[in-house]
Design an enzyme around this catalytic site. Sequence first.
Site, short mmCIF file in Angstrom:
data_model
loop_
_atom_site.label_atom_id
_atom_site.label_comp_id
_atom_site.label_asym_id
_atom_site.label_seq_id
_atom_site.Cartn_x
_atom_site.Cartn_y
_atom_site.Cartn_z
CD GLU A 197 41.20 41.49 30.13
OE1 GLU A 197 40.86 40.51 30.81
OE2 GLU A 197 40.90 42.66 30.43
CE LYS B 12 39.69 30.74 31.04
NZ LYS B 12 40.50 30.20 32.12
NE ARG C 163 37.02 36.38 39.04
CZ ARG C 163 36.06 36.47 38.14
NH1 ARG C 163 35.70 35.40 37.44
NH2 ARG C 163 35.45 37.61 37.91
NE ARG D 2 34.68 30.65 39.57
CZ ARG D 2 33.45 30.28 39.88
NH1 ARG D 2 32.93 30.60 41.04
NH2 ARG D 2 32.73 29.55 39.03
CD GLU E 129 43.24 33.52 37.05
OE1 GLU E 129 42.21 34.16 37.35
OE2 GLU E 129 43.25 32.29 36.89
CG PHE F 296 40.85 40.35 35.07
CD1 PHE F 296 39.55 40.43 35.50
CD2 PHE F 296 41.62 39.25 35.42
CE1 PHE F 296 39.00 39.43 36.29
CE2 PHE F 296 41.07 38.24 36.21
CZ PHE F 296 39.76 38.33 36.65
NE ARG G 275 28.99 29.76 34.17
CZ ARG G 275 30.26 29.69 34.56
NH1 ARG G 275 31.19 30.21 33.80
NH2 ARG G 275 30.59 29.12 35.68
CE LYS H 153 34.28 29.14 30.81
NZ LYS H 153 34.19 28.80 32.23
P1 ATP Z 1 34.40 29.80 35.95
O1 ATP Z 1 33.20 29.14 36.51
O2 ATP Z 1 35.04 30.85 36.76
O3 ATP Z 1 34.20 30.20 34.52
P2 ATP Z 1 36.25 27.69 35.41
O4 ATP Z 1 37.39 27.36 36.28
O5 ATP Z 1 35.44 26.59 34.86
O6 ATP Z 1 35.39 28.68 36.23
P3 ATP Z 1 37.69 28.88 33.38
O7 ATP Z 1 37.45 28.14 32.13
O8 ATP Z 1 38.95 28.63 34.11
O9 ATP Z 1 36.53 28.68 34.27
O10 ATP Z 1 37.53 30.47 33.08
C1 ATP Z 1 37.21 31.52 33.95
C2 ATP Z 1 38.32 31.94 34.87
O11 ATP Z 1 39.46 32.37 34.16
C3 ATP Z 1 38.03 33.13 35.75
O12 ATP Z 1 37.23 32.81 36.86
C4 ATP Z 1 39.41 33.62 36.13
O13 ATP Z 1 39.86 32.96 37.28
C5 ATP Z 1 40.28 33.17 34.99
N1 ATP Z 1 40.89 34.25 34.20
C6 ATP Z 1 42.15 34.23 33.69
N2 ATP Z 1 42.45 35.33 33.01
C7 ATP Z 1 41.36 36.12 33.06
C8 ATP Z 1 41.05 37.40 32.53
N3 ATP Z 1 41.91 38.10 31.80
N4 ATP Z 1 39.81 37.90 32.78
C9 ATP Z 1 38.92 37.21 33.51
N5 ATP Z 1 39.16 36.00 34.05
C10 ATP Z 1 40.36 35.44 33.83
#
Ligand code: ATP
Length: 607
Positions: free
Chosen positions: A265, A267, A272, A287, A317, A357, A434, A440
Site C-alpha cells: 500500500e 505509505k 494514524r 497513534r 491514515e 487500511f 512491531r 515500511k
Molecule cells: P511507527 O512507530 O508507527 O512505525 P513512525 O512514525 O516512526 O511510527 P513511520 O515510519 O511513519 O513510523 O511508519 C508507520 C506509520 O505509517 C503508521 O503508524 C501509520 O501512521 C502510517 N501509515 C501510512 N500509510 C499506512 C498504511 N497504508 N498502512 C499502515 N500504516 C500506514
Amino acid sequence: MSMRDLDFKVVAETFQAMERISARTQLTLVLVKLFKDSPADVIDKTIYLIQGKLGPDWKSIPELGVGEKYLVKAISLAYRVSEDSVYKTFKAIGDLGEVAERLCRQARGKGPVGLASFMAETRRRLAVSRVYDTLLRIAYAEGEGSRDIKIKLTAGLLADAEPIEAKYLVRLIEGRLRVGVGDATILDALSIAYGGGAQARPIVERAYNLRSDLGMIAKILSSEGIEALYKITPKVGIPIRPMLAERGKEASEIINKVGGSAIVEYKYDGERAQIHKEGDKITIFSRRLENITFRYPDVVDLARSYLKAEEAIVEGEIVAYDPDTGELRPFQELMHRKRKYEIEKMVKEIPVKVYLFDILYKDGLDLTVKLLPERRRVLEETVIRTENWTIADYIKVSNPDELNKFFLEAISEGAEGVMVKAIHEDSIYTAGVRGWLWIKYKRDYRSEMIDTVDLVVVGAFYGKGKRGGKLSSLLMAAYDPKTDTFKTVCKMATGFTDEELDKMNEILKPHILKHKHPRVDSRMKPDVWIEPVYVAEVLGAELTLSPVHSCGLDRVREGVGISIRFPRFIRWRDDKRPEDATTEDEIVDMYLRQLKRIEEEPATEQT
Ligand code: ATP
C-alpha cells in the site's frame, strides 16, 4: 457485600520505596507486593494512582487543575497555619510535598489541645478508593465555585492524611511523582502477582493490547484469574494498541521477509487514526491512543455516514490536502488542528482525506485474529467510498521488481514510501507489536544517510559560554522493550535554535531527578538525570561502536555499545510515548546493515 479497600498509606510507602530504587527488577518486586496487597475492588484505582493518573490517557479525564496556589491554600486550611508560613516553609525546603509532610507532622504533634485534638479524633484513615474518588471529583469540578471545591476537597484529604501520605498526595496532585512506572513494568508485576509468574506475561500483554486499560485488565485478572484474560476481545470505545511495522531496506529482502508475496500500500504521510463506530457515536484515537475526535469533526461525519456496520473499529491514515490542487500535503499541516477553538475554520482551510487500511472489529466479530486478506475483504464490504473517505491504494506483489515499481510510483505521487504487508497464514493483526508482518519501505532507507530515529531524553548537560547555565546538550536513549529500560546512544547538542533551547530548558525542568531513573541504563553520568518522558526525532551521520554508551552493549562486540555520530535534533515527537521510541534492536540492526553496506561498496570511495 462490602467493598474491600486498601490503606492509602501502603501506596504512599510504595512511592517512597520506589524513589530510592534504581534497578528495575527491584521496582517490579515492590509493585508485585503492592498488587498482592490490593483487593480486587480497588486494584484498578491503585494502579492509576501508582502511575500518577486517574485512568488511561484515552479517557481524557480533565487535569486536576490544582496548582501551587491552591495547594498552599489547601495545606493552610488542613493544618491550620497561615498561607504565609506555608510559603515560607516552601521557600526554605523547595518541595511542596515535603512542606505538607512537615506541617502535617507538626499539626499532629501539637498534642491533645484545641483543633489538633479535634482533628485527631475525627480523622478517618485514608483509603485508596476515597483518595481516587476525591481526586476524580476535583478533576471534574468546573465552572463557578469550582476553585473553592477543589481547594476544600484537597484540604479534606490532607486533613485526614498522615505525614507520609500528605507528602505523596501533594506530589500526586502536582503531577510531580517522578517515579514514572512504565506499562511494561506493571504488566510484569501483574503477571507475577496474579498470573502465576512470568509465563503469564504474553496472555496479560495480549489482553492489554486489545483493551488498553491497565486498571481494567488488573481487575479482571485479580478477580477472575488468567482464564478470563484469554477470552478478551476488542470492544468499541476502548482503543486497541496499534500494530507496528519493521523497517525494510531493500526490495528482495522485504519480499523474503513476508514469505514471497504481499499486499503493498501507499505509505501516506499523515496521522494514524483508529476510528470506532458505536451506532451514531464516533470516537477517533491517535497513534498513542489519545482521544482526538474533536480535531476531526469532518472525519466523524464521514465515519458516521459511510461505514456499513452498527459497530466497527477501522484504522487508517488521515492526510491533509490542498483544496485548490487536490494534492496531498505533509503531516505537519495537520498540526493546525490542535487548537480547539479554531477547528471549524481549519476544517475548511486544511481539509483531509482518510485512507483506511484495516478493520479490527465488526458487529461482534473479533477480526484481529483473522488474516489480512480476510480483513481487507471485510473492509471493502464495510466502507462506502467517497472522495475523502476511501481505502488505501494497493497492489499484490510477488517479486522485488513489482515492489520497486510500485514504490517509485508511490513516491512520485507524494507518498513517503510503501507499506508491505504479509498475507500468509500467520498474517493476523498483532496489536501492540512491531514485527515483520508489516514492513515500511521508505525513500530515505535507500540513501547513504541513515533514517531518523526517535530517542528519549534521559539526562542533560549544562552548556558553556553563551549557553552557560543552561541545559544545552541531551543524553539520548533508545528503548529496550525486553527489559523495559532506556539505553543511551548519544549526546546531542546540535539542531536547536536559541528559542528551542529556552523552551527545552523550561519543559525539562519539572522532570529533573536527583538520581538516575530506575528504567535508565547508562554508563555515562550527565550533569542532571531526566525522567524519561520526552521523545525527539534525531538525525545522525552514522552509527559507530562506542565504549561509553549502553545501547547494543555486547551485541556486536564484547564490552562495547553502539552510538550515533553527529546527532542533530529535528523536532519533538509529542505523539510518541517513550516506549514508542526506536528500540535497541532496531539500532543494532541499523548498525549491522550499515556495516554490510560499507563492505559491499567498492573500496575506491574511501581514501
Ligand atoms: P511507527 O512507530 O508507527 O512505525 P513512525 O512514525 O516512526 O511510527 P513511520 O515510519 O511513519 O513510523 O511508519 C508507520 C506509520 O505509517 C503508521 O503508524 C501509520 O501512521 C502510517 N501509515 C501510512 N500509510 C499506512 C498504511 N497504508 N498502512 C499502515 N500504516 C500506514
